[in-house]
Design a protein around this motif. Structure first.
Motif, PDB file in Angstrom:
ATOM      1  N   THR A   3       0.821  -1.213   0.000  1.00  0.00           N
ATOM      2  CA  THR A   3       0.000   0.000   0.000  1.00  0.00           C
ATOM      3  C   THR A   3       0.853   1.262   0.000  1.00  0.00           C
ATOM      4  O   THR A   3       0.584   2.172  -0.808  1.00  0.00           O
ATOM      5  N   PRO A   4       1.907   1.382   0.838  1.00  0.00           N
ATOM      6  CA  PRO A   4       2.737   2.591   0.767  1.00  0.00           C
ATOM      7  C   PRO A   4       3.363   2.806  -0.610  1.00  0.00           C
ATOM      8  O   PRO A   4       3.422   3.938  -1.103  1.00  0.00           O
ATOM      9  N   GLU A   5       3.796   1.700  -1.256  1.00  0.00           N
ATOM     10  CA  GLU A   5       4.378   1.817  -2.596  1.00  0.00           C
ATOM     11  C   GLU A   5       3.334   2.297  -3.601  1.00  0.00           C
ATOM     12  O   GLU A   5       3.634   3.133  -4.462  1.00  0.00           O
ATOM     13  N   ARG A   6       2.132   1.759  -3.508  1.00  0.00           N
ATOM     14  CA  ARG A   6       1.066   2.191  -4.428  1.00  0.00           C
ATOM     15  C   ARG A   6       0.743   3.667  -4.211  1.00  0.00           C
ATOM     16  O   ARG A   6       0.505   4.404  -5.173  1.00  0.00           O
ATOM     17  N   LEU A   7       0.749   4.098  -2.973  1.00  0.00           N
ATOM     18  CA  LEU A   7       0.472   5.502  -2.682  1.00  0.00           C
ATOM     19  C   LEU A   7       1.572   6.402  -3.251  1.00  0.00           C
ATOM     20  O   LEU A   7       1.279   7.447  -3.853  1.00  0.00           O
ATOM     21  N   ILE A   8       2.823   6.006  -3.083  1.00  0.00           N
ATOM     22  CA  ILE A   8       3.941   6.802  -3.606  1.00  0.00           C
ATOM     23  C   ILE A   8       3.889   6.862  -5.129  1.00  0.00           C
ATOM     24  O   ILE A   8       4.017   7.944  -5.726  1.00  0.00           O
ATOM     25  N   GLU A   9       3.721   5.717  -5.778  1.00  0.00           N
ATOM     26  CA  GLU A   9       3.698   5.686  -7.242  1.00  0.00           C
ATOM     27  C   GLU A   9       2.513   6.476  -7.795  1.00  0.00           C
ATOM     28  O   GLU A   9       2.641   7.190  -8.798  1.00  0.00           O
ATOM     29  N   SER A  10       1.362   6.375  -7.150  1.00  0.00           N
ATOM     30  CA  SER A  10       0.185   7.126  -7.596  1.00  0.00           C
ATOM     31  C   SER A  10       0.412   8.626  -7.437  1.00  0.00           C
ATOM     32  O   SER A  10       0.040   9.420  -8.308  1.00  0.00           O
ATOM     33  N   THR A  11       1.054   9.010  -6.329  1.00  0.00           N
ATOM     34  CA  THR A  11       1.341  10.430  -6.103  1.00  0.00           C
ATOM     35  C   THR A  11       2.332  10.945  -7.135  1.00  0.00           C
ATOM     36  O   THR A  11       2.191  12.059  -7.654  1.00  0.00           O
ATOM     37  N   ARG A  12       3.332  10.146  -7.472  1.00  0.00           N
ATOM     38  CA  ARG A  12       4.304  10.543  -8.498  1.00  0.00           C
ATOM     39  C   ARG A  12       3.593  10.832  -9.814  1.00  0.00           C
ATOM     40  O   ARG A  12       3.849  11.856 -10.464  1.00  0.00           O
ATOM     41  N   GLU A  13       2.704   9.937 -10.223  1.00  0.00           N
ATOM     42  CA  GLU A  13       1.990  10.113 -11.489  1.00  0.00           C
ATOM     43  C   GLU A  13       1.122  11.368 -11.453  1.00  0.00           C
ATOM     44  O   GLU A  13       1.088  12.153 -12.409  1.00  0.00           O
ATOM     45  N   LEU A  14       0.413  11.558 -10.348  1.00  0.00           N
ATOM     46  CA  LEU A  14      -0.499  12.699 -10.253  1.00  0.00           C
ATOM     47  C   LEU A  14       0.250  14.022 -10.182  1.00  0.00           C
ATOM     48  O   LEU A  14      -0.191  15.023 -10.754  1.00  0.00           O
ATOM     49  N   LEU A  15       1.380  14.050  -9.480  1.00  0.00           N
ATOM     50  CA  LEU A  15       2.179  15.277  -9.450  1.00  0.00           C
ATOM     51  C   LEU A  15       2.655  15.656 -10.842  1.00  0.00           C
ATOM     52  O   LEU A  15       2.695  16.838 -11.207  1.00  0.00           O
ATOM     53  N   TRP A  16       3.039  14.654 -11.630  1.00  0.00           N
ATOM     54  CA  TRP A  16       3.488  14.903 -13.002  1.00  0.00           C
ATOM     55  C   TRP A  16       2.332  15.408 -13.866  1.00  0.00           C
ATOM     56  O   TRP A  16       2.487  16.325 -14.673  1.00  0.00           O
ATOM     57  N   GLU A  17       1.158  14.843 -13.655  1.00  0.00           N
ATOM     58  CA  GLU A  17      -0.003  15.212 -14.475  1.00  0.00           C
ATOM     59  C   GLU A  17      -0.644  16.522 -14.032  1.00  0.00           C
ATOM     60  O   GLU A  17      -1.036  17.345 -14.869  1.00  0.00           O
ATOM     61  N   ARG A  18      -0.788  16.715 -12.703  1.00  0.00           N
ATOM     62  CA  ARG A  18      -1.627  17.803 -12.200  1.00  0.00           C
ATOM     63  C   ARG A  18      -0.908  18.829 -11.340  1.00  0.00           C
ATOM     64  O   ARG A  18      -1.490  19.862 -11.004  1.00  0.00           O
ATOM     65  N   GLY A  19       0.314  18.531 -10.913  1.00  0.00           N
ATOM     66  CA  GLY A  19       0.988  19.410  -9.966  1.00  0.00           C
ATOM     67  C   GLY A  19       0.520  19.147  -8.543  1.00  0.00           C
ATOM     68  O   GLY A  19      -0.378  18.343  -8.302  1.00  0.00           O
ATOM     69  N   TYR A  20       1.132  19.853  -7.611  1.00  0.00           N
ATOM     70  CA  TYR A  20       0.856  19.604  -6.190  1.00  0.00           C
ATOM     71  C   TYR A  20      -0.573  20.008  -5.806  1.00  0.00           C
ATOM     72  O   TYR A  20      -1.284  19.249  -5.160  1.00  0.00           O
ATOM     73  N   VAL A  21      -0.987  21.211  -6.206  1.00  0.00           N
ATOM     74  CA  VAL A  21      -2.314  21.694  -5.837  1.00  0.00           C
ATOM     75  C   VAL A  21      -3.409  20.795  -6.408  1.00  0.00           C
ATOM     76  O   VAL A  21      -4.391  20.489  -5.738  1.00  0.00           O
ATOM     77  N   GLY A  22      -3.219  20.349  -7.643  1.00  0.00           N
ATOM     78  CA  GLY A  22      -4.232  19.520  -8.297  1.00  0.00           C
ATOM     79  C   GLY A  22      -4.248  18.076  -7.845  1.00  0.00           C
ATOM     80  O   GLY A  22      -5.097  17.299  -8.290  1.00  0.00           O
ATOM     81  N   THR A  23      -3.300  17.705  -6.989  1.00  0.00           N
ATOM     82  CA  THR A  23      -3.231  16.328  -6.503  1.00  0.00           C
ATOM     83  C   THR A  23      -3.876  16.260  -5.119  1.00  0.00           C
ATOM     84  O   THR A  23      -3.260  16.614  -4.115  1.00  0.00           O
ATOM     85  N   SER A  24      -5.111  15.846  -5.091  1.00  0.00           N
ATOM     86  CA  SER A  24      -5.838  15.771  -3.823  1.00  0.00           C
ATOM     87  C   SER A  24      -5.648  14.402  -3.182  1.00  0.00           C
ATOM     88  O   SER A  24      -5.385  13.415  -3.867  1.00  0.00           O
ATOM     89  N   PRO A  25      -5.780  14.324  -1.848  1.00  0.00           N
ATOM     90  CA  PRO A  25      -5.720  13.019  -1.179  1.00  0.00           C
ATOM     91  C   PRO A  25      -6.725  12.019  -1.758  1.00  0.00           C
ATOM     92  O   PRO A  25      -6.402  10.836  -1.911  1.00  0.00           O
ATOM     93  N   LYS A  26      -7.898  12.497  -2.102  1.00  0.00           N
ATOM     94  CA  LYS A  26      -8.925  11.618  -2.675  1.00  0.00           C
ATOM     95  C   LYS A  26      -8.453  11.028  -3.999  1.00  0.00           C
ATOM     96  O   LYS A  26      -8.605   9.827  -4.250  1.00  0.00           O
ATOM     97  N   ALA A  27      -7.830  11.866  -4.855  1.00  0.00           N
ATOM     98  CA  ALA A  27      -7.337  11.385  -6.151  1.00  0.00           C
ATOM     99  C   ALA A  27      -6.227  10.359  -5.957  1.00  0.00           C
ATOM    100  O   ALA A  27      -6.149   9.362  -6.686  1.00  0.00           O
ATOM    101  N   ILE A  28      -5.366  10.611  -4.977  1.00  0.00           N
ATOM    102  CA  ILE A  28      -4.274   9.669  -4.698  1.00  0.00           C
ATOM    103  C   ILE A  28      -4.839   8.316  -4.280  1.00  0.00           C
ATOM    104  O   ILE A  28      -4.417   7.266  -4.777  1.00  0.00           O
ATOM    105  N   LEU A  29      -5.795   8.333  -3.362  1.00  0.00           N
ATOM    106  CA  LEU A  29      -6.388   7.089  -2.868  1.00  0.00           C
ATOM    107  C   LEU A  29      -7.090   6.331  -3.988  1.00  0.00           C
ATOM    108  O   LEU A  29      -6.986   5.105  -4.086  1.00  0.00           O
TER     109      LEU A  29
END
Length: 198
Positions: A3-29
Motif C-alpha cells: 500500500t505505501p508503494e502504491r500511494l507513492i507511485e500514484s502520487t508521483r503520477e499525479l504530481l506529473w499530471e496535475r501538480g501539487y495543488v491539483g493532486t488531492s488526497p482523494k485522487a491519490i487514494l
C-alpha cells in the motif's frame, strides 16, 4: 506492491499530471486503489507523501542521467546521449515541472530534492565539459558551468516549447541547435610551406 508503494507511485503520477495543488488526497487514494485513511496510516499527510514521491522521482531522474553521462564515449558523445535520450517530451520533465508549482517552491522540504537533482545534473555536465577541454575536444575558452547551464536550459526550455506547440519538434530543434554549437572542430591540418627553388 504494498500500500505505501502504491500511494507513492500514484502520487508521483499525479504530481506529473496535475501538480501539487491539483493532486488531492482523494485522487491519490483512488489512483492507488487504497482505502479511506490509508494515507494517514502510512504517512503524516499529503506533504509527507508528496515528499516521498518527489524524492523517488528525483532519484530515478538522477539514475537515468547518470546512465548516459557516466557511460562510454567521448565528452561530446555523452552530452549528445544525454540530450537525445528517450523522453516523454510532451509530458514535460517530472522534476522540472515542479519548479512551476508555487506550493512546491514555497516549501523548502519539497523543493530540496528538486534543487539537488538539477544541481547534480549541472555539476556533472560541467565536469564533462572540462574533460572535453582537457582532451582538446572543446575549445579552451568554453566555461564548463556556463555550458552545463545552457544544456540544462535547452532541455527544460525544450519541454516548455514542445508542450506549448503540442509537438516534440521544438524540443528536437533546440537539441540539434545546441549540438551543432558544441560539435568538436576537426583538427587543423599543419601548414606546409613551399620550398623556394634556387
Amino acid at each position: 506492491m504494498s500500500t505505501p508503494e502504491r500511494l507513492i507511485e500514484s502520487t508521483r503520477e499525479l504530481l506529473w499530471e496535475r501538480g501539487y495543488v491539483g493532486t488531492s488526497p482523494k485522487a491519490i487514494l483512488e489512483r492507488a486503489g487504497a482505502g479511506q485513511g490509508s494515507m494517514y496510516h502510512h504517512f503524516k499527510g499529503k506533504p509527507d507523501l508528496a515528499l516521498a514521491a518527489i524524492r523517488r522521482t528525483a532519484e530515478e531522474l538522477r539514475a537515468t542521467a547518470a546512465g548516459v553521462l557516466d557511460g562510454p564515449g567521448t565528452p561530446y558523445e555523452r552530452i549528445e546521449a544525454f540530450l537525445r535520450r528517450e523522453r516523454d517530451v510532451l509530458r514535460g520533465c517530472p522534476v522540472g515541472r515542479l519548479t512551476m508549482d508555487p506550493d512546491v517552491i514555497a516549501s523548502p522540504e519539497l523543493r530540496e530534492p528538486v534543487d539537488e537533482t538539477l544541481d547534480w545534473i549541472r555539476e556533472r555536465l560541467a565536469g564533462i565539459v572540462e574533460e572535453g577541454k582537457e582532451q582538446g575536444q572543446f575549445g579552451a575558452e568554453l566555461d564548463g558551468e556556463e555550458i552545463a547551464a545552457t544544456v540544462l536550459a535547452t532541455v527544460q526550455g525544450g519541454y516548455v516549447l514542445a508542450r506549448a506547440s503540442g509537438s516534440p519538434g521544438a524540443f528536437d530543434a533546440g537539441v540539434r541547435g545546441l549540438l551543432s554549437l558544441l560539435s568538436p572542430m576537426p583538427p587543423t591540418p599543419p601548414i606546409r610551406t613551399a620550398r623556394c627553388c634556387t
